[in-house]
Design an enzyme around this catalytic site. Structure first.
Site, PDB file in Angstrom:
ATOM      1  N   LYS A  51       0.831  -1.208   0.000  1.00  0.00           N
ATOM      2  CA  LYS A  51       0.000   0.000   0.000  1.00  0.00           C
ATOM      3  C   LYS A  51       0.861   1.253   0.000  1.00  0.00           C
ATOM      4  O   LYS A  51       0.484   2.284  -0.574  1.00  0.00           O
ATOM      5  CB  LYS A  51      -0.930   0.021   1.214  1.00  0.00           C
ATOM      6  CG  LYS A  51      -2.208  -0.736   1.034  1.00  0.00           C
ATOM      7  CD  LYS A  51      -2.135  -1.882   0.060  1.00  0.00           C
ATOM      8  CE  LYS A  51      -2.709  -3.170   0.534  1.00  0.00           C
ATOM      9  NZ  LYS A  51      -2.291  -4.337  -0.255  1.00  0.00           N
ATOM     10  N   GLY A 180      -0.268 -15.109 -12.610  1.00  0.00           N
ATOM     11  CA  GLY A 180      -1.389 -15.011 -11.689  1.00  0.00           C
ATOM     12  C   GLY A 180      -1.973 -13.619 -11.662  1.00  0.00           C
ATOM     13  O   GLY A 180      -1.256 -12.636 -11.402  1.00  0.00           O
ATOM     14  N   GLY A 182      -4.529 -12.521  -9.642  1.00  0.00           N
ATOM     15  CA  GLY A 182      -5.343 -12.295  -8.451  1.00  0.00           C
ATOM     16  C   GLY A 182      -5.058 -10.936  -7.825  1.00  0.00           C
ATOM     17  O   GLY A 182      -4.518 -10.033  -8.472  1.00  0.00           O
ATOM     18  N   GLY A 266      -1.419 -17.696  -5.410  1.00  0.00           N
ATOM     19  CA  GLY A 266      -2.081 -18.125  -4.182  1.00  0.00           C
ATOM     20  C   GLY A 266      -1.102 -18.400  -3.069  1.00  0.00           C
ATOM     21  O   GLY A 266       0.117 -18.252  -3.228  1.00  0.00           O
ATOM     22  N   ALA A 314      -5.993 -10.053   6.523  1.00  0.00           N
ATOM     23  CA  ALA A 314      -5.482  -9.642   7.824  1.00  0.00           C
ATOM     24  C   ALA A 314      -6.595  -9.308   8.807  1.00  0.00           C
ATOM     25  O   ALA A 314      -6.527  -9.656   9.995  1.00  0.00           O
ATOM     26  CB  ALA A 314      -4.548  -8.439   7.658  1.00  0.00           C
ATOM     27  N   HIS A 439     -23.302  14.638   3.329  1.00  0.00           N
ATOM     28  CA  HIS A 439     -23.225  15.183   1.970  1.00  0.00           C
ATOM     29  C   HIS A 439     -22.315  16.401   1.954  1.00  0.00           C
ATOM     30  O   HIS A 439     -22.390  17.242   2.850  1.00  0.00           O
ATOM     31  CB  HIS A 439     -24.621  15.594   1.495  1.00  0.00           C
ATOM     32  CG  HIS A 439     -24.626  16.260   0.154  1.00  0.00           C
ATOM     33  ND1 HIS A 439     -24.528  15.544  -1.025  1.00  0.00           N
ATOM     34  CD2 HIS A 439     -24.678  17.577  -0.195  1.00  0.00           C
ATOM     35  CE1 HIS A 439     -24.544  16.391  -2.041  1.00  0.00           C
ATOM     36  NE2 HIS A 439     -24.640  17.628  -1.568  1.00  0.00           N
TER      37      HIS A 439
END
Length: 453
Positions: A51, A180, A182, A266, A314, A439
């Site tokens: 991140k 992969g 994913g 995976g 996590a 809002h």
């Protein structure tokens, strides 16, 4: 101090350190073992470092698009890969220090060594770590998971990277082949594409991001393709020769070579070599078998997190740890999985909770769906010039109960918790009408989509 404890915890990741903190706060004497680093894969090799990198990519993209918002930046805009990686390391170090401080506050003893379960006599479990023996009346296994390595000829960890090694790169590769498509593969594809690397993704299934709403997965793949990421779907990797990846697609054998190859197909639970077979713990094909209290078949042995192979997230691990500790202390608590959020921190972000449309149909549940573009929310339009996205809501056809909410675009990760609360509380469409959303916020898209029913 005595080597006898109320609870022994194997693993210092999101399950382990949360369990230690909760147990310590309740007065339990805690010992936690970790062979690598406090914080586990999430903090050191997953959630946090990725991140951090993705945020740098987002800052770079925002800088390049500043003129859309009336901001003119002078000079060339470029990424400094070395500084980005150093900042990632700094963030990780700071958070690891924070976990250490939590363990000290919880008065938990931390042993940085691999622990092996030796035996169980009565309620007492004996563990061995670094040549020393420790005893505990309860055991919580949070040993996590590691990257799965499929039996592909020529594939070994000497010619490919996993999520661990790719975070240690010192130089930016000119090309990257990702095996992969994913969540992990997609996040790294996003980051390295933003850095200027030529990225190719090879995925065995018809679509990337298995488990994500199909419309959202297709939306993101289309956007990434426009940015220059190449995809090979329905493609089976058959062999590796160095950095050359061979795969079958449409009945033909093809290959592609990259400066680096990332394996992302995976993860598998870490259950071998820690002695659980010595006390008769039962396993499923995916990992350790647990009940709704996160207890194994052995009454005073519990498991939480990736090692159970159920929900490799996590936040799931942390909640399972809380349930386990609460059960040990006699507090009524059970683990529920119907409102576990899933987030993909690509740009645009993806967030979802509950059933997807296809998952509901597979369960034989009659549903209705509604969908609105993110631009329906004024703040999204104000802050995302030229961007797109949408929110999809799935409800039961008969009672209009909310079964799933899935979004792409904007900061979905920061508002998905509200959708989780709606599903956890078993809200119906009419109930949401009574909830006031602030809002202008992007979160209003949830209520506006639900209002379409």
């Amino acid at each position: 101090m005595s080597n006898k404890f109320d609870i022994a915890i194997l693993g210092g990741g999101p399950a382990g350190y949360v369990a230690a903190e909760r147990a310590g706060a309740k007065g339990m004497r805690v010992i936690l073992f970790d062979k690598r680093a406090l914080g586990g894969v999430c903090l050191n090799e997953g959630c946090i470092p990725t991140k951090t990198l993705l945020n740098s990519a987002k800052v770079l993209e925002n800088a390049k698009e500043a003129s859309k918002y009336g901001i003119q930046l002078e000079g060339s805009i470029m990424a400094d890969f070395g500084k980005i990686m150093k900042r990632k390391d700094k963030v990780v170090r700071k958070l690891v220090a924070g976990v250490k401080a939590k363990m000290k506050h919880a008065k938990a003893e931390v042993v940085m060594a691999e622990a092996v379960v030796k035996e169980k006599r009565g309620d007492v479990i004996t563990l061995v770590a670094d040549g020393n023996e420790y005893q505990a009346t309860r055991l919580l296994v949070c040993s996590g998971s590691e990257a799965a390595v499929p039996p592909i000829p020529g594939l070994d960890l000497s010619n490919v990277l996993t999520n661990r090694e790719i975070l240690q790169l010192k130089t930016l590769p000119k090309s990257l082949v990702i095996i992969g498509g994913g969540v992990i593969g997609s996040e790294f594809a996003d980051f390295f594409n933003a850095m200027g690397t030529k990225v190719t993704v090879i995925e065995m299934l018809p679509e990337i991001l298995t488990g994500v709403d199909e419309d959202i997965a297709a939306f993101v793949r289309k956007e990434f393709t426009q940015r220059g990421i190449d995809y090979h779907l329905n493609a089976k990797v058959t062999e590796l020769k160095g950095k050359e990846v061979f795969f079958e697609k449409d009945g033909e054998l093809q290959s592609i070579t990259g400066d680096e190859v990332l394996l992302s197909v995976g993860r598998r639970p870490n259950v071998a070599g820690i002695g659980l077979e010595n006390i008769g713990v039962e396993f499923t094909p995916k990992g350790i078998k647990i009940d709704e209290n996160c207890r194994t078949n052995i009454p005073n042995v519990y498991a939480a997190g990736d090692v159970t192979g159920f929900s490799l997230l996590a936040h799931t691990a942390s909640r399972e740890a809380e349930v386990a500790v609460n059960h040990m202390l006699g507090r009524k608590d059970v683990m529920r999985y119907q409102a576990i959020p899933g987030v993909v921190y690509t740009h645009p972000e993806i967030a979802g909770v509950g059933l997807t449309e296809s998952a509901a149909k597979a369960k034989g549940i009659e549903v209705e769906t509604r969908q609105l573009p993110m631009a329906y929310a004024g703040r999204f339009l104000a802050e995302n010039e030229g961007k797109d996205g949408f929110c999809k809501v799935i409800v039961g056809k008969k009672y209009k109960e909310i079964l799933g909410i899935h979004m792409v675009g904007g900061a979905c990760s920061e508002m998905i918790w509200g959708a989780c609360a709606l599903i956890e509380a078993q809200f119906r469409v009419q109930d949401v009408e009574e909830v006031v959303f602030p809002h202008p916020t992007v979160s209003e898209i949830i209520k506006e989509t639900i209002f379409q029913f």
